[in-house]
Scaffold this active site. Structure first.
Site, PDB file in Angstrom:
ATOM      1  N   PHE A 136       0.866  -1.181   0.000  1.00 59.14           N
ATOM      2  CA  PHE A 136       0.000   0.000   0.000  1.00 59.14           C
ATOM      3  C   PHE A 136       0.898   1.225   0.000  1.00 59.14           C
ATOM      4  O   PHE A 136       1.572   1.519   0.983  1.00 59.14           O
ATOM      5  CB  PHE A 136      -0.947   0.050   1.199  1.00 59.14           C
ATOM      6  CG  PHE A 136      -1.842   1.259   1.143  1.00 59.14           C
ATOM      7  CD1 PHE A 136      -2.998   1.231   0.376  1.00 59.14           C
ATOM      8  CD2 PHE A 136      -1.517   2.422   1.800  1.00 59.14           C
ATOM      9  CE1 PHE A 136      -3.813   2.349   0.273  1.00 59.14           C
ATOM     10  CE2 PHE A 136      -2.330   3.556   1.710  1.00 59.14           C
ATOM     11  CZ  PHE A 136      -3.477   3.516   0.942  1.00 59.14           C
TER      12      PHE A 136
ATOM     13  N   LYS B 108       2.960  11.593   6.607  1.00 54.70           N
ATOM     14  CA  LYS B 108       2.122  11.430   7.797  1.00 54.70           C
ATOM     15  C   LYS B 108       2.664  12.167   9.018  1.00 54.70           C
ATOM     16  O   LYS B 108       2.414  13.345   9.182  1.00 54.70           O
ATOM     17  CB  LYS B 108       1.888   9.950   8.064  1.00 54.70           C
ATOM     18  CG  LYS B 108       1.055   9.268   6.969  1.00 54.70           C
ATOM     19  CD  LYS B 108       0.513   7.943   7.388  1.00 54.70           C
ATOM     20  CE  LYS B 108      -0.233   7.241   6.270  1.00 54.70           C
ATOM     21  NZ  LYS B 108      -1.459   7.941   5.841  1.00 54.70           N
TER      22      LYS B 108
ATOM     23  N   ASP C 120       9.565   2.870   1.606  1.00 52.76           N
ATOM     24  CA  ASP C 120       8.391   3.675   1.935  1.00 52.76           C
ATOM     25  C   ASP C 120       8.180   3.593   3.443  1.00 52.76           C
ATOM     26  O   ASP C 120       7.631   2.628   3.961  1.00 52.76           O
ATOM     27  CB  ASP C 120       7.175   3.153   1.173  1.00 52.76           C
ATOM     28  CG  ASP C 120       5.901   3.939   1.467  1.00 52.76           C
ATOM     29  OD1 ASP C 120       5.882   4.703   2.453  1.00 52.76           O
ATOM     30  OD2 ASP C 120       4.917   3.777   0.723  1.00 52.76           O
TER      31      ASP C 120
END
Length: 408
Positions: free
Chosen positions: A147, A261, A232
């Site tokens: 994801f 984030k 990531d």
């Protein structure tokens, strides 16, 4: 014209969203109005312990005083210039973020998906300019159940049909191999490979942690093959796992790290690509950009985030409280929990399917004053703010036990 009346109750607000918001989310039926630290409060004044932390965007809790102060201070001075001009906050942010992550250069963006897209562009440009891959032939190897976001290019290499179905045609140039399988990875890499792009821990897939040695193996394989290792760390990075970056658990330094984030402190969207000078140096004016990337407000908040992490206190706290989380979940195995995976303050918990889906368990937890979220099937994820206390964490685990016992 009469001003519209604004509904005030949770039920009224949820109903008001239905005709005007695109239905691309299925949130839990709680309407948050205020928050502080690890706690949120809905419009009726009910309090909930936040065990999701905005999918790690709130690593430092809601409205951390140092981050709020940095934002307020910058709001009184300057918020946006665009990259048409320099601003007085960006250089310091980039210098400190590069030092924190052990890299040379920073490409500031806004969202996590933008960081991933930027990383893909960088890898391809590096492959053509430095590695010598023929034009338009570069490939990137990714892993199943990844994801990385939901843009068109990113869903092109997703194996989640919900994310993919109905959004083709897809961007070519990606090879998908199983996660945690070095042999399959090695077989997929060839002279056209620009990069291997992976999450060191797969968050959306259920907090899947690879075998010891996998990340080190990826690093060695990419080094031998002459391609980039792009990690990531948008969910796993910035203290979540007990280290600044999850790759540090194996002493690995990727060529490129993608961040987002928590970098915005739960206040503004901030993301970044950090990496070696040889890689980020391939970009020239006009080849990539962002109006808001690196804006003064983002740089000020991002700098304050880096300052919190430079002390190491949050990393240590995540590691120590991670033991509380792990021990508490271990005690629930066989008592509604069939398995779990955790690292630091991050866990994927597999609930006995006979007790309900992950969504059903999350709804029961909500009624007990605990906010968590499902991933797939009967798995829920737990990722509380790193500011949570041991007592609060223990209380959340007790609530999980309660809802599992009640559902048995």
């Amino acid at each position: 014209m009469t001003a519209p009346t604004h509904p005030r109750t949770s039920d009224e607000l949820i109903r008001a969203e239905e005709p005007v918001l695109a239905h691309n989310y299925h949130p839990l039926p709680v309407v948050v109005a205020r928050a502080e630290g690890a706690w949120v409060e809905d419009v009726e004044g009910r309090r909930y312990l936040d065990m999701l932390a905005g999918y790690s965007a709130l690593n430092f809790g809601h409205r951390h005083p140092a981050l709020v102060e940095a934002a307020h201070r910058q709001l009184d001075r300057l918020t946006l210039t665009s990259r048409a001009f320099h601003n007085d906050r960006l250089a310091g942010f980039a210098e400190r973020l590069a030092a924190l992550t052990g890299q040379d250069m920073v490409l500031p963006m806004n969202t996590g998906a933008e960081a991933v897209e930027s990383g893909i562009k960088l890898a391809r440009k590096w492959a053509y300019d430095v590695k010598g891959v023929p034009a338009d032939r570069a490939t990137i190897v990714v892993v199943a159940d990844n994801f990385h976001g939901r843009t068109t290019t990113i869903v092109s290499f997703s194996t989640d049909e919900t994310a993919r179905s109905g959004f083709g045609p897809f961007t070519p140039g990606f090879r998908i191999v199983p996660y945690n399988d070095l042999a399959a990875l090695e077989a997929a890499v060839d002279e056209t490979t620009a990069a291997v792009l992976i999450e060191p821990i797969q968050g959306e897939a259920g907090v899947l942690i690879p075998d010891d040695g996998y990340l080190a193996g990826v690093r060695e394989l990419t080094r031998r093959a002459g391609c980039l290792f792009v990690a990531d760390e948008i969910q796993s990075g910035l203290g979540r796992t007990g280290r600044t970056l999850a790759v540090e658990h194996e002493g690995v330094v990727p060529d490129v790290v993608l961040l987002g984030k928590a970098l915005g402190g739960g206040i503004v969207p901030v993301s970044a690509v950090v990496g070696r000078r040889e890689v980020l140096g391939v970009l020239h004016p006009g080849e990539h950009g962002s109006t808001f990337g690196g804006n003064p407000l983002a740089a000020a908040v991002g700098t304050a985030v880096v300052e919190l992490l430079e002390t190491g206190a949050f990393q240590r706290r995540a590691a120590e409280l991670g033991e509380v989380l792990r021990d508490g979940l271990a005690a629930l195995v066989g008592r509604g929990v069939v398995g779990f995976r955790s690292r630091g303050l991050w866990a994927g918990v597999d609930v006995d399917p006979a007790l309900g889906t992950g969504r059903a368990v999350s709804e029961r937890l909500m009624r007990e004053g605990i906010l968590a979220k499902d991933t797939h099937g009967s798995t829920i994820r737990l990722a509380p703010p790193l500011t949570i206390t041991a007592d609060e964490l223990t209380s959340a685990l007790a609530s999980l036990e309660k809802v599992l016992v009640a559902g048995a």
